[in-house]
Design a protein around this motif. Sequence first.
Motif, PDB file in Angstrom:
ATOM      1  N   ASN A 125       0.805  -1.059  -0.013  1.00 32.86           N
ATOM      2  CA  ASN A 125       0.008  -0.206  -0.078  1.00 32.86           C
ATOM      3  C   ASN A 125       0.907   1.307  -0.202  1.00 32.86           C
ATOM      4  OD1 ASN A 125      -1.878   1.770   0.411  1.00 32.86           O
ATOM      5  ND2 ASN A 125      -3.005   0.706   1.955  1.00 32.86           N
ATOM      6  N   VAL A 126       0.973   1.975  -1.026  1.00 29.84           N
ATOM      7  CA  VAL A 126       1.482   3.348  -1.179  1.00 29.84           C
ATOM      8  C   VAL A 126       1.022   4.198  -0.302  1.00 29.84           C
ATOM      9  CG1 VAL A 126       2.201   4.891  -2.969  1.00 29.84           C
ATOM     10  CG2 VAL A 126       2.371   2.769  -3.590  1.00 29.84           C
ATOM     11  N   ASP A 127       0.081   4.304   0.012  1.00 28.25           N
ATOM     12  CA  ASP A 127      -0.604   5.338   0.981  1.00 28.25           C
ATOM     13  C   ASP A 127      -0.142   5.110   2.488  1.00 28.25           C
ATOM     14  OD1 ASP A 127      -1.893   6.481  -0.929  1.00 28.25           O
ATOM     15  OD2 ASP A 127      -3.642   5.524  -0.528  1.00 28.25           O
ATOM     16  N   THR A 128       0.321   3.871   2.864  1.00 28.95           N
ATOM     17  CA  THR A 128       1.059   3.467   4.278  1.00 28.95           C
ATOM     18  C   THR A 128       2.436   4.346   4.109  1.00 28.95           C
ATOM     19  OG1 THR A 128      -0.366   1.603   4.461  1.00 28.95           O
ATOM     20  CG2 THR A 128       1.749   2.014   5.682  1.00 28.95           C
ATOM     21  N   VAL A 129       3.291   4.280   3.274  1.00 21.89           N
ATOM     22  CA  VAL A 129       4.376   4.687   3.183  1.00 21.89           C
ATOM     23  C   VAL A 129       4.485   6.141   3.213  1.00 21.89           C
ATOM     24  CG1 VAL A 129       6.479   4.722   1.525  1.00 21.89           C
ATOM     25  CG2 VAL A 129       5.318   2.720   1.866  1.00 21.89           C
ATOM     26  N   LEU A 130       3.166   6.584   2.334  1.00 23.85           N
ATOM     27  CA  LEU A 130       3.216   8.349   2.399  1.00 23.85           C
ATOM     28  C   LEU A 130       2.720   9.006   3.730  1.00 23.85           C
ATOM     29  CD1 LEU A 130       1.342   8.835  -1.180  1.00 23.85           C
ATOM     30  CD2 LEU A 130       3.735   9.256  -0.774  1.00 23.85           C
ATOM     31  N   LEU A 131       1.872   8.165   4.291  1.00 25.85           N
ATOM     32  CA  LEU A 131       1.429   8.809   5.631  1.00 25.85           C
ATOM     33  C   LEU A 131       2.735   8.405   6.885  1.00 25.85           C
ATOM     34  CD1 LEU A 131      -2.003   7.201   5.822  1.00 25.85           C
ATOM     35  CD2 LEU A 131      -1.291   9.853   5.755  1.00 25.85           C
ATOM     36  N   ASN A 132       3.207   7.260   6.768  1.00 27.65           N
ATOM     37  CA  ASN A 132       4.451   7.135   7.525  1.00 27.65           C
ATOM     38  C   ASN A 132       5.558   8.103   7.371  1.00 27.65           C
ATOM     39  OD1 ASN A 132       3.203   4.852   8.593  1.00 27.65           O
ATOM     40  ND2 ASN A 132       4.271   3.622   7.271  1.00 27.65           N
ATOM     41  N   THR A 133       5.808   8.527   6.018  1.00 27.92           N
ATOM     42  CA  THR A 133       6.907   9.165   5.806  1.00 27.92           C
ATOM     43  C   THR A 133       6.481  10.829   6.146  1.00 27.92           C
ATOM     44  OG1 THR A 133       7.610   8.031   3.990  1.00 27.92           O
ATOM     45  CG2 THR A 133       8.343  10.494   3.874  1.00 27.92           C
ATOM     46  N   ALA A 134       5.084  11.349   5.912  1.00 29.88           N
ATOM     47  CA  ALA A 134       4.622  12.541   6.439  1.00 29.88           C
ATOM     48  C   ALA A 134       4.818  12.618   7.860  1.00 29.88           C
ATOM     49  CB  ALA A 134       3.268  12.510   5.845  1.00 29.88           C
ATOM     50  N   GLY A 135       4.523  11.494   8.679  1.00 28.68           N
ATOM     51  CA  GLY A 135       4.598  11.362  10.126  1.00 28.68           C
ATOM     52  C   GLY A 135       6.145  11.767  10.785  1.00 28.68           C
ATOM     53  N   VAL A 136       6.969  11.095   9.970  1.00 23.00           N
ATOM     54  CA  VAL A 136       8.200  11.413  10.121  1.00 23.00           C
ATOM     55  C   VAL A 136       8.676  12.935   9.937  1.00 23.00           C
ATOM     56  CG1 VAL A 136      10.709  10.852   9.393  1.00 23.00           C
ATOM     57  CG2 VAL A 136       9.064   8.915   9.973  1.00 23.00           C
ATOM     58  N   ALA A 137       8.517  13.311   8.773  1.00 23.87           N
ATOM     59  CA  ALA A 137       8.495  14.771   8.554  1.00 23.87           C
ATOM     60  C   ALA A 137       7.861  15.826   9.385  1.00 23.87           C
ATOM     61  CB  ALA A 137       8.057  15.012   7.103  1.00 23.87           C
ATOM     62  N   LEU A 138       6.592  15.500   9.769  1.00 20.88           N
ATOM     63  CA  LEU A 138       5.986  16.502  10.925  1.00 20.88           C
ATOM     64  C   LEU A 138       6.646  16.351  12.168  1.00 20.88           C
ATOM     65  CD1 LEU A 138       2.193  15.730   9.724  1.00 20.88           C
ATOM     66  CD2 LEU A 138       3.670  17.981   9.478  1.00 20.88           C
ATOM     67  N   ALA A 139       6.912  15.010  12.642  1.00 25.63           N
ATOM     68  CA  ALA A 139       7.542  15.157  13.994  1.00 25.63           C
ATOM     69  C   ALA A 139       9.010  15.871  13.738  1.00 25.63           C
ATOM     70  CB  ALA A 139       7.622  13.562  14.572  1.00 25.63           C
ATOM     71  N   HIS A 140       9.488  15.707  13.054  1.00 21.30           N
ATOM     72  CA  HIS A 140      11.107  16.279  12.779  1.00 21.30           C
ATOM     73  C   HIS A 140      10.791  17.790  12.980  1.00 21.30           C
ATOM     74  CE1 HIS A 140      15.471  16.717  11.871  1.00 21.30           C
ATOM     75  NE2 HIS A 140      14.859  17.532  11.059  1.00 21.30           N
TER      76      HIS A 140
END
Length: 191
Positions: A125-140
Amino acid sequence: MQGHGSGRRRAAFRFRAAGFVLLVAHLSYVCWLTLRPLSAPWVTAVTLEPLATIRADLALGPWEAARSIGGGLLLLAPLGVLLPLAGGRVTVYPLASFARTVFTGAMISLAIALVHSELTGQIMNVDTVLLNTAGVALAHLAVVPAVRSRLRRRADRKRTAALMANEGRPEDWDEGAQTMTPSLSRVGVAP
């Protein structure tokens, strides 16, 4: 008497060690959580089309969408803080740190998604990768620049206090010999 540099190195080592231990613990939890068999009778269809799963989650209603999308954002979000912590650098270019952290988070998310698809036989699921990456970016973005700024200010205050305690003596003052280390002024190089 030990210098201030060895104390800073010990503190940096402790930050790196703590970051590494927390990073391994979090990744172990994420792998356990994502790679175990699901007991749910129905899950959203997985797809390689970007944003298709997010649209499907939004169609289910606001609470279900918030739970699903929020879970995707929060799953790897701690990596946005733990990866720079494990790196142990305080003085880095913010854009380089952000890019390095987001890229590493995306690669970890992709690796987990690929292993999950291999174990379950489902399409990744590509959306899982997109959401996980967005979460990493927002937390950073939310945590790391402010913490690094605070650590730099604290180090500057300590350095200033040490200089004031030395009564203006140079930092290369050798306490044991009570002499200053000689330094050369700028000298041109002969042809």
